[in-house]
Motif scaffolding. Structure first.
Motif, PDB file in Angstrom:
ATOM      1  N   LYS A  36       0.680  -1.260  -0.074  1.00 13.45           N
ATOM      2  CA  LYS A  36       0.221  -0.213  -0.012  1.00 13.45           C
ATOM      3  C   LYS A  36       0.587   1.446   0.304  1.00 13.45           C
ATOM      4  CE  LYS A  36      -4.022  -2.381   2.870  1.00 13.45           C
ATOM      5  NZ  LYS A  36      -5.694  -1.860   1.524  1.00 13.45           N
ATOM      6  N   CYS A  37       2.182   0.896   0.611  1.00 14.16           N
ATOM      7  CA  CYS A  37       3.079   2.508   0.556  1.00 14.16           C
ATOM      8  C   CYS A  37       3.746   2.508   0.028  1.00 14.16           C
ATOM      9  CB  CYS A  37       3.689   2.292   2.068  1.00 14.16           C
ATOM     10  SG  CYS A  37       3.142   2.122   3.403  1.00 14.16           S
ATOM     11  N   MET A  38       3.930   1.743  -0.820  1.00 11.28           N
ATOM     12  CA  MET A  38       4.973   1.776  -2.004  1.00 11.28           C
ATOM     13  C   MET A  38       3.558   2.017  -3.821  1.00 11.28           C
ATOM     14  SD  MET A  38       7.988   0.719  -2.474  1.00 11.28           S
ATOM     15  CE  MET A  38       8.274  -0.074  -3.801  1.00 11.28           C
ATOM     16  N   ASN A  39       2.097   2.002  -3.507  1.00 14.52           N
ATOM     17  CA  ASN A  39       1.332   2.184  -4.346  1.00 14.52           C
ATOM     18  C   ASN A  39       1.367   3.610  -4.157  1.00 14.52           C
ATOM     19  OD1 ASN A  39       1.260  -0.260  -5.655  1.00 14.52           O
ATOM     20  ND2 ASN A  39       0.066  -1.184  -4.549  1.00 14.52           N
ATOM     21  N   ARG A  40       1.166   4.026  -2.897  1.00 15.88           N
ATOM     22  CA  ARG A  40       1.234   5.196  -2.826  1.00 15.88           C
ATOM     23  C   ARG A  40       2.061   6.328  -3.042  1.00 15.88           C
ATOM     24  NH1 ARG A  40      -2.274  10.044  -1.318  1.00 15.88           N
ATOM     25  NH2 ARG A  40      -0.891  11.435  -0.400  1.00 15.88           N
ATOM     26  N   ARG A  41       3.694   5.640  -2.539  1.00 14.39           N
ATOM     27  CA  ARG A  41       4.475   6.301  -3.974  1.00 14.39           C
ATOM     28  C   ARG A  41       4.872   6.483  -4.926  1.00 14.39           C
ATOM     29  NH1 ARG A  41       8.669   9.917  -1.775  1.00 14.39           N
ATOM     30  NH2 ARG A  41      10.703   9.045  -2.257  1.00 14.39           N
ATOM     31  N   PHE A  42       4.833   5.429  -5.482  1.00 12.74           N
ATOM     32  CA  PHE A  42       4.631   4.885  -6.810  1.00 12.74           C
ATOM     33  C   PHE A  42       3.404   5.031  -7.531  1.00 12.74           C
ATOM     34  CE2 PHE A  42       8.616   3.488  -4.723  1.00 12.74           C
ATOM     35  CZ  PHE A  42       9.396   4.324  -5.822  1.00 12.74           C
ATOM     36  N   PRO A  43       2.625   6.321  -7.568  1.00  6.19           N
ATOM     37  CA  PRO A  43       1.049   5.771  -8.525  1.00  6.19           C
ATOM     38  C   PRO A  43       1.493   5.236  -9.249  1.00  6.19           C
ATOM     39  CG  PRO A  43       1.955   8.512  -8.027  1.00  6.19           C
ATOM     40  CD  PRO A  43       2.625   6.957  -7.622  1.00  6.19           C
ATOM     41  N   GLU A  89      -9.673   5.882  12.434  1.00 11.96           N
ATOM     42  CA  GLU A  89      -8.326   6.286  10.519  1.00 11.96           C
ATOM     43  C   GLU A  89      -8.182   6.131   9.499  1.00 11.96           C
ATOM     44  OE1 GLU A  89      -4.221   9.138  10.932  1.00 11.96           O
ATOM     45  OE2 GLU A  89      -4.291   7.632  12.292  1.00 11.96           O
ATOM     46  N   SER A  90      -8.793   6.390   8.093  1.00 13.61           N
ATOM     47  CA  SER A  90      -8.425   5.710   7.178  1.00 13.61           C
ATOM     48  C   SER A  90      -7.285   5.938   6.649  1.00 13.61           C
ATOM     49  CB  SER A  90      -9.545   7.087   6.270  1.00 13.61           C
ATOM     50  OG  SER A  90      -8.443   7.801   5.746  1.00 13.61           O
ATOM     51  N   GLU A  91      -6.643   4.683   5.716  1.00  7.98           N
ATOM     52  CA  GLU A  91      -5.944   4.139   5.526  1.00  7.98           C
ATOM     53  C   GLU A  91      -5.344   5.647   4.700  1.00  7.98           C
ATOM     54  OE1 GLU A  91      -5.732   0.505   3.116  1.00  7.98           O
ATOM     55  OE2 GLU A  91      -6.502  -0.871   5.031  1.00  7.98           O
ATOM     56  N   GLU A  92      -6.017   5.809   3.645  1.00  7.91           N
ATOM     57  CA  GLU A  92      -5.867   6.859   3.211  1.00  7.91           C
ATOM     58  C   GLU A  92      -4.699   8.434   4.192  1.00  7.91           C
ATOM     59  OE1 GLU A  92      -4.925   8.170  -0.219  1.00  7.91           O
ATOM     60  OE2 GLU A  92      -5.281   5.998  -0.297  1.00  7.91           O
TER      61      GLU A  92
END
Length: 105
Positions: A36-43, A89-92
């Motif tokens: 999830k962090c990688m998908n946020r970092r590299f959209p 708290e949401s993941e977002e």
């Protein structure tokens, strides 16, 4: 990953003796949080050579703790029982700490 696993165990319950099966489950939460962090970092997608910067390991741990704590309540948006209301708290919100990177052409 073992350092993160040790930190995750301390964050969840510092006095608990974890079984091998429970540790495997914690590793699954860490891996899910990593993706999830990688998908946020590299959209726009990432390569196997891309890594999550160390400064975002705290976000990964926070997300893994949230995933652990939400077991059995996945997808729940609110809960009220006997005048007690619970929300998460949401993941977002957690992932907002990660600065996304774009790809050059």
């Amino acid at each position: 990953m073992n350092d993160l696993l040790a930190e995750l165990k301390l964050l969840i319950d510092k006095d608990k003796v974890w079984t091998e099966q429970e540790e495997e489950q914690l590793l699954l939460f860490l891996n899910q949080a990593y993706r999830k962090c990688m998908n946020r970092r590299f959209p726009f997608g990432y390569e196997s050579t891309d890594v999550l910067p160390v400064r975002y390991e705290g976000v990964q741990l926070t997300l893994a703790v949230a995933l652990y704590n939400r077991q059995g309540a996945e997808g729940q948006t609110s809960h009220s029982e006997n005048e007690i209301s619970r929300s998460f708290e949401s993941e977002e919100e957690i992932l907002k700490a990660i600065l996304p990177l774009g790809k050059g052409v």
